[in-house]
Design a protein around this motif. Sequence first.
Motif, PDB file in Angstrom:
ATOM      1  N   SER A 163       0.803  -1.223   0.000  1.00 19.98           N
ATOM      2  CA  SER A 163       0.000   0.000   0.000  1.00 19.98           C
ATOM      3  C   SER A 163       0.831   1.265   0.000  1.00 19.98           C
ATOM      4  O   SER A 163       0.407   2.301  -0.513  1.00 19.98           O
ATOM      5  CB  SER A 163      -0.934   0.009   1.211  1.00 19.98           C
ATOM      6  OG  SER A 163      -0.186  -0.108   2.409  1.00 19.98           O
TER       7      SER A 163
ATOM      8  N   ASP B 197       4.173   2.108  -9.578  1.00 17.79           N
ATOM      9  CA  ASP B 197       2.969   2.631  -8.938  1.00 17.79           C
ATOM     10  C   ASP B 197       1.845   2.546  -9.952  1.00 17.79           C
ATOM     11  O   ASP B 197       1.815   3.289 -10.936  1.00 17.79           O
ATOM     12  CB  ASP B 197       3.207   4.084  -8.513  1.00 17.79           C
ATOM     13  CG  ASP B 197       1.979   4.707  -7.855  1.00 17.79           C
ATOM     14  OD1 ASP B 197       0.969   3.990  -7.676  1.00 17.79           O
ATOM     15  OD2 ASP B 197       2.030   5.900  -7.524  1.00 17.79           O
ATOM     16  N   THR B 198       0.915   1.614  -9.718  1.00 16.40           N
ATOM     17  CA  THR B 198      -0.193   1.440 -10.662  1.00 16.40           C
ATOM     18  C   THR B 198      -1.270   2.496 -10.484  1.00 16.40           C
ATOM     19  O   THR B 198      -2.135   2.657 -11.358  1.00 16.40           O
ATOM     20  CB  THR B 198      -0.832   0.051 -10.488  1.00 16.40           C
ATOM     21  OG1 THR B 198      -1.434  -0.025  -9.180  1.00 16.40           O
ATOM     22  CG2 THR B 198       0.214  -1.041 -10.637  1.00 16.40           C
ATOM     23  N   LYS B 199      -1.240   3.197  -9.321  1.00 15.01           N
ATOM     24  CA  LYS B 199      -2.235   4.221  -8.982  1.00 15.01           C
ATOM     25  C   LYS B 199      -3.650   3.651  -8.909  1.00 15.01           C
ATOM     26  O   LYS B 199      -4.630   4.379  -9.038  1.00 15.01           O
ATOM     27  CB  LYS B 199      -2.187   5.384  -9.981  1.00 15.01           C
ATOM     28  CG  LYS B 199      -0.816   6.042 -10.084  1.00 15.01           C
ATOM     29  CD  LYS B 199      -0.848   7.265 -10.970  1.00 15.01           C
ATOM     30  CE  LYS B 199       0.530   7.828 -11.206  1.00 15.01           C
ATOM     31  NZ  LYS B 199       1.242   8.193  -9.984  1.00 15.01           N
ATOM     32  N   VAL B 200      -3.752   2.333  -8.735  1.00 14.31           N
ATOM     33  CA  VAL B 200      -5.055   1.660  -8.691  1.00 14.31           C
ATOM     34  C   VAL B 200      -5.133   0.778  -7.458  1.00 14.31           C
ATOM     35  O   VAL B 200      -4.229  -0.017  -7.191  1.00 14.31           O
ATOM     36  CB  VAL B 200      -5.276   0.786  -9.950  1.00 14.31           C
ATOM     37  CG1 VAL B 200      -6.605   0.044  -9.856  1.00 14.31           C
ATOM     38  CG2 VAL B 200      -5.227   1.636 -11.214  1.00 14.31           C
ATOM     39  N   GLY B 201      -6.201   0.913  -6.684  1.00 11.01           N
ATOM     40  CA  GLY B 201      -6.465   0.033  -5.555  1.00 11.01           C
ATOM     41  C   GLY B 201      -5.642   0.339  -4.319  1.00 11.01           C
ATOM     42  O   GLY B 201      -4.749   1.191  -4.317  1.00 11.01           O
ATOM     43  N   LYS B 202      -5.972  -0.379  -3.262  1.00  7.47           N
ATOM     44  CA  LYS B 202      -5.289  -0.185  -1.983  1.00  7.47           C
ATOM     45  C   LYS B 202      -3.828  -0.585  -2.072  1.00  7.47           C
ATOM     46  O   LYS B 202      -2.947   0.088  -1.526  1.00  7.47           O
ATOM     47  CB  LYS B 202      -5.999  -1.002  -0.897  1.00  7.47           C
ATOM     48  CG  LYS B 202      -5.409  -0.823   0.484  1.00  7.47           C
ATOM     49  CD  LYS B 202      -6.177  -1.641   1.518  1.00  7.47           C
ATOM     50  CE  LYS B 202      -5.557  -1.474   2.900  1.00  7.47           C
ATOM     51  NZ  LYS B 202      -6.270  -2.292   3.911  1.00  7.47           N
TER      52      LYS B 202
ATOM     53  N   ARG C 110      -1.474  -0.367  -4.387  1.00  5.81           N
ATOM     54  CA  ARG C 110      -1.196   0.264  -5.675  1.00  5.81           C
ATOM     55  C   ARG C 110       0.245   0.075  -6.133  1.00  5.81           C
ATOM     56  O   ARG C 110       0.530   0.142  -7.327  1.00  5.81           O
ATOM     57  CB  ARG C 110      -1.515   1.753  -5.615  1.00  5.81           C
ATOM     58  CG  ARG C 110      -0.804   2.499  -4.524  1.00  5.81           C
ATOM     59  CD  ARG C 110      -1.211   3.954  -4.451  1.00  5.81           C
ATOM     60  NE  ARG C 110      -0.570   4.765  -5.463  1.00  5.81           N
ATOM     61  CZ  ARG C 110      -0.718   6.087  -5.550  1.00  5.81           C
ATOM     62  NH1 ARG C 110      -1.538   6.719  -4.701  1.00  5.81           N
ATOM     63  NH2 ARG C 110      -0.101   6.771  -6.492  1.00  5.81           N
ATOM     64  N   TYR C 111       1.154  -0.159  -5.192  1.00  7.04           N
ATOM     65  CA  TYR C 111       2.559  -0.344  -5.552  1.00  7.04           C
ATOM     66  C   TYR C 111       2.818  -1.828  -5.805  1.00  7.04           C
ATOM     67  O   TYR C 111       2.656  -2.658  -4.907  1.00  7.04           O
ATOM     68  CB  TYR C 111       3.472   0.193  -4.456  1.00  7.04           C
ATOM     69  CG  TYR C 111       3.316   1.685  -4.255  1.00  7.04           C
ATOM     70  CD1 TYR C 111       3.985   2.589  -5.070  1.00  7.04           C
ATOM     71  CD2 TYR C 111       2.446   2.187  -3.292  1.00  7.04           C
ATOM     72  CE1 TYR C 111       3.818   3.962  -4.909  1.00  7.04           C
ATOM     73  CE2 TYR C 111       2.269   3.543  -3.120  1.00  7.04           C
ATOM     74  CZ  TYR C 111       2.953   4.431  -3.935  1.00  7.04           C
ATOM     75  OH  TYR C 111       2.793   5.780  -3.776  1.00  7.04           O
ATOM     76  N   ARG C 112       3.197  -2.167  -7.045  1.00  8.08           N
ATOM     77  CA  ARG C 112       3.327  -3.557  -7.449  1.00  8.08           C
ATOM     78  C   ARG C 112       4.788  -3.901  -7.725  1.00  8.08           C
ATOM     79  O   ARG C 112       5.517  -3.147  -8.357  1.00  8.08           O
ATOM     80  CB  ARG C 112       2.513  -3.848  -8.713  1.00  8.08           C
ATOM     81  CG  ARG C 112       1.051  -3.493  -8.627  1.00  8.08           C
ATOM     82  CD  ARG C 112       0.309  -4.259  -7.571  1.00  8.08           C
ATOM     83  NE  ARG C 112       0.341  -5.699  -7.773  1.00  8.08           N
ATOM     84  CZ  ARG C 112      -0.287  -6.555  -6.972  1.00  8.08           C
ATOM     85  NH1 ARG C 112      -0.976  -6.126  -5.919  1.00  8.08           N
ATOM     86  NH2 ARG C 112      -0.231  -7.842  -7.208  1.00  8.08           N
TER      87      ARG C 112
END
Length: 255
Positions: free
Chosen positions: A26, A64-69, A71-73
């Motif tokens: 997160s 950082d996908t900026k998507v979802g809780k 978001r850092y993948r």
Amino acid sequence: MRNYFYAYHGPKNKDNFDFKKGYGVSGEKTLKKVKVGDSVFIIQNLNKSFYELCGLYEIVKIQDTKVGKLRYRVELRDLSNLDDLIQLDEQGLSKLLPKTTGDKRRSNFQRHFCKQNYSFQRPLDNEVISILKSLLPKKNQLQEHLDDFDEQVKEALNSSKEAREERLRKSPKKPEKLTVTTTFFKRNPDVVAEALIRANGVCQGCNQPAPFIRRKDGTPYLEVHHKIKLANGGDDTVENTIALCPNCHREEHFG
């Protein structure tokens, strides 16, 4: 220098860890010590009764996908290629691992690997790395040597020009010979032949003609690649193969 971390896949997850989906966190701070090229052991506990080692993975991308809780993948490459998860002996490992501080109600193993929000927090020390690696099936000697050599090349690239030149001055001009034993798959020649005939001299990756003609038989030079690796359980079938030029073949393995 490559660092090794661990990450926890806990009971909040319904399914076994799938490295192809990567690992999500997160907060960006969680990954501040992590870089591309580092490795991570994934340990999971889905049913709260026992722990499993999912494998050892190389970190190939952080974004950082900026998507979802979460978001850092962290995108991963499988280094261990396990046929199945390894159930861990919590009591035995608690005795084997170096003693650590923490909640005394937890086992020494849990204090090492099951702390809340502790994934990727700090590199593992060499003793812990050695213990976790010892749980993985042994690689064949050749692959182990090649992996070690790749790591040494990365370290050489990151060292100073002066340090490299000093090592080169001291290094022998003739390389040491090593003898290894290895395991390989006995492939079906008809599968290779059919894949090459189907490609008809054109790379099925870049759609360009084969880069050269074989001197010995005058045929276009292409390499037959298994879409799902044989080592990962892929079939030695025409459906699982593709004929590629050397560049596209290298990209499939290292790109």
